[in-house]
Design a protein around this motif. Structure first.
Motif, PDB file in Angstrom:
ATOM      1  N   MET A   1       0.844  -1.185   0.000  1.00 41.34           N
ATOM      2  CA  MET A   1       0.000   0.000   0.000  1.00 41.34           C
ATOM      3  C   MET A   1       0.884   1.241   0.000  1.00 41.34           C
ATOM      4  O   MET A   1       1.859   1.297   0.727  1.00 41.34           O
ATOM      5  N   HIS A 116       8.455  -5.809   3.568  1.00 41.69           N
ATOM      6  CA  HIS A 116       7.553  -4.770   3.064  1.00 41.69           C
ATOM      7  C   HIS A 116       7.342  -3.745   4.182  1.00 41.69           C
ATOM      8  O   HIS A 116       6.310  -3.725   4.846  1.00 41.69           O
ATOM      9  N   HIS A 118       7.181   0.003   4.836  1.00 38.14           N
ATOM     10  CA  HIS A 118       7.081   1.456   4.622  1.00 38.14           C
ATOM     11  C   HIS A 118       7.411   2.139   5.943  1.00 38.14           C
ATOM     12  O   HIS A 118       6.941   1.710   6.998  1.00 38.14           O
ATOM     13  N   LYS A 208      10.779  -0.332  -6.784  1.00 38.73           N
ATOM     14  CA  LYS A 208       9.430  -0.840  -6.547  1.00 38.73           C
ATOM     15  C   LYS A 208       8.547  -0.356  -7.698  1.00 38.73           C
ATOM     16  O   LYS A 208       8.459   0.831  -7.969  1.00 38.73           O
ATOM     17  N   HIS A 258       2.320  -8.767  -2.138  1.00 39.30           N
ATOM     18  CA  HIS A 258       0.891  -9.068  -1.990  1.00 39.30           C
ATOM     19  C   HIS A 258       0.521 -10.303  -2.818  1.00 39.30           C
ATOM     20  O   HIS A 258       1.186 -11.314  -2.727  1.00 39.30           O
ATOM     21  N   ASP A 402       3.779  -4.603   5.328  1.00 42.67           N
ATOM     22  CA  ASP A 402       3.038  -3.478   4.734  1.00 42.67           C
ATOM     23  C   ASP A 402       2.297  -2.669   5.798  1.00 42.67           C
ATOM     24  O   ASP A 402       1.199  -2.166   5.560  1.00 42.67           O
TER      25      ASP A 402
HETATM   26 ZN    ZN Z   1       3.135  -1.386   0.249  1.00 45.16          ZN
END
Ligand code: ZN
Length: 535
Positions: A1, A116, A118, A208, A258, A402
């Motif tokens: 995301m 993942h 962020h 990415k 994902h 994520d």
């Molecule tokens: Zn992400």
């Protein structure tokens, strides 16, 4: 995301990217100088642990581990269960700048890798200190930032400070979102190659992607691979019909994020997702609701097509980074909203960011109920079967969270991912392997991290409870146990996280985070209220 970069990719509005990266850089709070952790030491000895490694070996102990500065120097078997240890058989204490930790009866694992991760920032309203401490407190010693959403320069700056251990943070790998920093959209293969070379020159670890026009995408992947860098892709629906995971893996993509793009590669009696006539991608309830029916539209588990796709991806050495946890609210919205940790660990700004909205990304709880959750439960069943079989046939599956979206909190959500890999069919040791050496391999760092072996960096997770028996003991909020006196207790949480030979007291890191949250709540006169409930 990731919201803004994602939107800008879709519309090819790289201009937006330029603005957003500028804004984000200005608004995320930098990590403060390191005030936590003991070390590094000339000699650090961790005594009496049971080693849970990522090599496929079963647990073994008691063991003493000797670290010199930031490297593992010796792994000594010092006895047998139930028998007192002969002190003469143990490695001796160093002479200067030496430290011993008595970890008798505890467990030690390689440092965890969040593939993942962020770092949060402006959208989430999360200072770097908050995110980094939540990660370290859950044993995460390495993260891959998939998009460098705070701007590549900011991320590389923190990467360097983490490497120097001048801040309290995991190792950082920066995978820049494709096109970041460009004032014009990338429309040609040549422009793509130029951007990729420039990205490498700046010091990024990879790229990415969210999808791109095929000629541009192929050129970018090819150039990136030539430079020896890695790549990740969230196969967004706007581009997935032109390049699903088979197409991108063949073109050189190294990891998929994902799950999007996988069912599409498995279509056998259609070429597109079965979009209803009134579908609108910008209606996120619609987008996620329909996505919940996608695995059912793919080739049946066990079919020829199912294995053809699986086998080819494995042959391409392709990595799956499923991030199961980030979709969990889709199958159990209340569970995600009411998780134990929100009260003390979720910042007001982050709680507001999660709130249902027609506008915010990942906040599509407009009218989400039983029917949507049941579809998603079925979606999970098939998806998990694919991921588990992929692992069984020798494919690489990593652990990524994520976090910072959809009620999933840094650190905690990563541990939830362990539970979901377990649910998919992984043995607990296979989960630990996925969280450590498999991540290291995918990053191209398995020569230095990912297992407890002589010569590797001293990155460890040390726990009092046996994680293989119950992954919930790894949550910062612990697990519930009733003791012999019929008293309910909270047990577990990581005891120590060691990164580069520096010993962090995980409980202290959690206390720091609680203090940050408490202060923000007082300052903002805030309490967590569930959606639709007013004070
Ligand atoms: Zn992400």
């Amino acid at each position: 995301m990731i919201k803004l970069n994602f939107v800008s990719k879709i519309f090819g509005l790289s201009v937006l990217l330029m603005f957003t990266s500028g804004l984000l850089t200005a608004q995320i709070e930098n990590a403060p100088k390191r005030a936590e952790g003991d070390g590094p030491f000339d000699t650090l000895i961790i005594r009496g642990v049971t080693l849970i490694n990522s090599t496929g070996a079963p647990p073994i102990g008691p063991i003493d581990i000797v670290v010199h500065n930031n490297k593992i120097a010796r792994i000594a078997q010092v006895g047998y269960p139930g028998v007192p240890i002969d002190p003469k058989s143990r490695p001796q204490k160093g002479t200067k700048n030496s430290k011993e930790i008595d970890c008798t009866g505890m467990y030690i694992m390689p440092g965890f890798i969040d593939m993942h991760g962020h770092i949060g920032g402006k959208n989430q309203g999360t200072p770097a200190e908050y995110v980094f401490k939540l990660w370290l407190a859950h044993g995460i010693t390495t993260i891959r930032d998939p998009s460098a959403g705070n701007g590549l320069k900011w991320v590389l700056d923190h990467k360097q400070q983490s490497r120097d251990n001048t801040i309290t943070a995991p190792r950082i790998l920066a995978y820049t979102s494709f096109g970041q920093g460009e004032s014009e959209p990338i429309l040609t293969a040549l422009a793509a190659r130029n951007w990729v070379r420039e990205n490498a020159k700046k010091g990024a670890d990879g790229i990415k992607f969210f999808g791109a026009e095929p000629e541009v995408f192929r050129a970018a992947l090819d150039e990136n691979k030539k430079l020896g860098l890695r790549s990740a892709c969230h196969h967004a629906q706007l581009e997935v019909a032109r390049m699903n995971v088979l197409a991108t893996a063949r073109a050189g993509l190294t990891t998929m994020e994902h799950w999007y793009g996988l069912p599409e590669a498995l279509f056998d009696d259609e070429t597109l997702q079965n979009y209803p006539a009134d579908y609108n991608y910008n209606n996120e309830q619609h987008r996620f609701e329909e996505a919940g029916k996608l695995w059912k539209q793919a080739a049946k588990p066990g079919s020829d097509k199912w294995y053809q796709v699986m086998d080819e991806l494995i042959k391409l050495d392709f990595t799956l980074d499923p991030t199961f946890n980030i979709y969990e609210a889709n199958r159990d919205f209340m569970r995600a909203r009411k998780a134990d940790w929100h009260d003390e660990y979720t910042l007001p700004a982050l709680w507001r960011f999660y709130a249902p909205s027609r506008i915010s990304h990942g906040s599509y709880w407009l009218d989400w109920g039983t029917e949507q959750e049941i579809q998603w439960k079925e979606n999970y069943r098939i998806w998990m079967q694919f991921v588990n079989e992929y692992k069984n046939k020798g494919g690489r599956v990593t652990t990524g969270s994520d976090s910072g979206f959809i009620y999933q909190l840094y650190g905690f959500a990563y541990i939830r991912e362990f539970e979901l890999l377990r649910e998919a069919g992984f043995h607990p040791l296979e989960v630990i392997r996925s969280a450590t050496i498999k991540g290291a391999e995918a990053l191209g760092m398995d020569n230095v991290i990912g297992s407890i072996e002589i010569g590797k960096y001293a990155d460890f997770v040390i726990t009092e409870e046996n994680p293989l028996a119950n992954f919930k003991t790894l949550y910062g909020t612990g697990a519930i146990k009733v003791n012999a006196e019929n008293k309910v207790e909270r047990v577990g949480g990581v005891k120590y996280t060691v990164k580069d030979g520096i010993v962090y007291d995980a409980k202290k890191l959690l206390a720091d985070v609680r203090a940050i949250v408490k202060k923000a709540k007082i300052d903002e006169d805030f309490e967590i209220l569930q959606p639709g409930i007013e004070k």
